[in-house]
Scaffold this active site. Structure first.
Site, PDB file in Angstrom:
ATOM      1  N   ASP A 103      65.140  32.509  29.270  1.00 40.79           N
ATOM      2  CA  ASP A 103      64.830  32.965  27.920  1.00 40.79           C
ATOM      3  C   ASP A 103      63.326  33.115  27.733  1.00 40.79           C
ATOM      4  OD1 ASP A 103      67.429  33.133  27.114  1.00 40.79           O
ATOM      5  OD2 ASP A 103      67.482  31.183  26.123  1.00 40.79           O
ATOM      6  N   LYS A 118      65.021  36.384  24.085  1.00 40.08           N
ATOM      7  CA  LYS A 118      65.259  36.801  22.712  1.00 40.08           C
ATOM      8  C   LYS A 118      64.225  36.104  21.838  1.00 40.08           C
ATOM      9  CE  LYS A 118      70.312  37.263  22.917  1.00 40.08           C
ATOM     10  NZ  LYS A 118      70.601  36.543  24.143  1.00 40.08           N
ATOM     11  N   MET A 170      64.338  26.939  13.728  1.00 44.75           N
ATOM     12  CA  MET A 170      63.953  28.318  13.414  1.00 44.75           C
ATOM     13  C   MET A 170      63.923  28.568  11.906  1.00 44.75           C
ATOM     14  SD  MET A 170      66.378  30.030  16.363  1.00 44.75           S
ATOM     15  CE  MET A 170      67.789  29.007  15.898  1.00 44.75           C
TER      16      MET A 170
END
Length: 483
Positions: free
Chosen positions: A254, A276, A389
């Protein structure tokens, strides 16, 4: 001219000691250390000590060693294949060394190198595999440090796997011709299904997989390891994760996995970024699933490296389902999730007796719907909430929780780049949380922890969120006026 290779002052060898006598003279700490070292072998231990200390006596009783409870005499060394002078008394150790040498018995005198015929190494024991580390002149501390590093690199299952290999060696030599076929079998044996089964403690399955591999002589099937890279600090990577990285043919990683962790893999492994980030996806999840299946069908050993823990907001469920449907073997290796790293950075108790006995892991985007999610109700009842997040929706998180009944004075801790050297820590209350949204300087991953247990954190190295609260409110008002 190339520099000449340095010459060794001592040559490392392995001596057969099964069923043979190894004599140790001494009754204290030095003798116990040597007894523990030699006790890892199948030698017969003979310990000569007229006044053995309690710990040494306990070792003798527990390990079936022979104890000669008498003052040392040269006759006590007879029949030994090696001897250790470990009395701590220089005169006695010298006498033992001289007697052993006269009788043709190799001798080691503890901390007296001038009396030694050989030196004892630091030992990594994965019987029947053994790695001996000697650092003559550099001292035992360096040897122990090296031993510790090598010990971490080798799977605990290496010993049983090596025993299985030894039992199949003759058959492999009869069935497989020398050269590529035989090398490929052993490569697949130590890096494929037999090794994985042994690592899982499945001895019979490891044997069956090895026999299948031997009889079919087909290439090893592919295998995908969904590995947690942790929050970013390379020394928080698990030992199993590091071993799999060192064995991988391909590393699929990632965007948030630091290069320092990717670089811990095998040097010649293919590295495929499939990262991502918010607003920027180099590959869709469907494309990642298809890539893993393709690599598995090609017989590759793949590490799918995910930030934190693969099972916490890592979309591992979708990848596991795709691999299962395709019949590709896989395993999951947990990692340190960001909430734990952030809590450690703050010395923050995620649960606190009498205050909070439950935890919630969530993302701020769960509050986008019209109904309040169940975790918000848990927060109001005292659970500690870790929000992943959540910087861009901080105001919505705070507003919805306060509206639902959580006190605006509830303690909040925020960490950017948890576990890394460049981490930043902030503290405040739920009412201060909206100031995060206007913090353009926060470019790394942000973790927010909310709850009464947060009040038990160490705020000495953190900044108050309130310092930016009014600034954020003014900017929001200005933006509203412009609209």
């Amino acid at each position: 001219m190339p520099q000449a290779t340095a010459k060794l002052n001592a040559f490392p060898v392995f001596m057969r000691v099964e069923g043979e006598v190894v004599a140790i003279v001494g009754g204290g700490e030095e003798a116990l250390a040597k007894a523990r070292l030699i006790g890892q072998s199948s030698a017969v231990l003979r310990i000569i000590a007229d006044a053995a200390e309690a710990e040494l006596l306990a070792f003798i009783a527990a390990n079936g060693a022979i104890h000669i409870a008498a003052a040392y005499d040269a006759a006590h060394l007879e029949g030994a294949v090696m001897a250790f002078a470990a009395s701590g008394n220089e005169a006695l150790d010298r006498r033992v060394a001289e007697d052993a040498r006269r009788m043709g018995i190799p001798v080691n005198a503890v901390d007296r190198p001038e009396l030694c015929d050989f030196f004892t190494p630091a030992l990594v024991n994965r019987a029947p595999v053994a790695i001996a580390i000697g650092t003559e002149g550099a001292g035992p501390v360096l040897a122990q440090m090296l031993r510790s590093r090598i010990d971490r690199m080798l799977s605990p299952s290496l010993g049983p796997l090596a025993s299985l290999a030894a039992s199949l060696r003759g058959t492999a030599e009869r069935l497989l011709p020398k050269g590529n076929a035989r090398r490929r079998f052993w490569s697949d044996f130590f890096g494929g299904a037999p090794a994985r089964a042994m690592a899982a403690g499945q001895l019979s399955q490891a044997h069956d997989a090895a026999v299948d591999l031997l009889l079919s002589n087909a290439p090893a099937s592919g295998h995908i390891a969904l590995v947690g890279a942790g929050p970013g600090a390379e020394d928080l990577l698990t030992l199993r994760a590091h071993r799999l990285l060192m064995e991988a043919d391909v590393i699929v990683h990632d965007a948030l996995v630091p290069e320092t962790i990717v670089a811990m893999g095998r040097r010649d492994a293919e590295r495929l970024p499939v990262g991502k980030r918010k607003g920027c996806h180099t590959k869709s999840q469907a494309e990642i699933n298809a890539l893993l299946i393709e690599l598995g069908r090609d017989g590759k050993r793949v590490v799918r490296l995910k930030s934190g823990d693969p099972l916490v907001f890592g979309r591992a469920g979708e990848e596991m389902a795709a691999l299962r449907d395709a019949g590709i073997a896989y395993e999951v290796v947990p990692g340190v999730t960001a909430a734990f790293a952030a809590a450690a950075d703050f010395e923050l108790p995620l649960t606190l007796r009498g205050v909070s006995s439950s935890m919630v892991f969530t993302t701020g985007h769960d509050l986008k719907g019209n109904s309040l999610p169940d975790w918000a109700k848990l927060a109001i009842s005292g659970a500690t909430v870790a929000v992943y997040m959540g910087r861009s929706v901080a105001a919505e998180v705070a507003g919805r929780l306060i509206e639902a009944g959580l006190s605006p004075d509830t303690a909040v801790a925020v960490v950017e780049n948890a576990s890394l050297a460049n981490r930043r820590r902030f503290h405040g209350t739920l009412a201060d949380l909206p100031s995060l949204e206007v913090r353009a300087d926060l470019t790394g991953p942000v973790m927010t922890i909310i709850g009464d247990a947060v009040a038990g954190a160490n705020f000495e190295r953190s900044e108050p969120l309130a310092a930016h609260r009014h600034e954020g409110a003014a900017q929001t008002a200005a933006e509203g006026a412009e609209r």
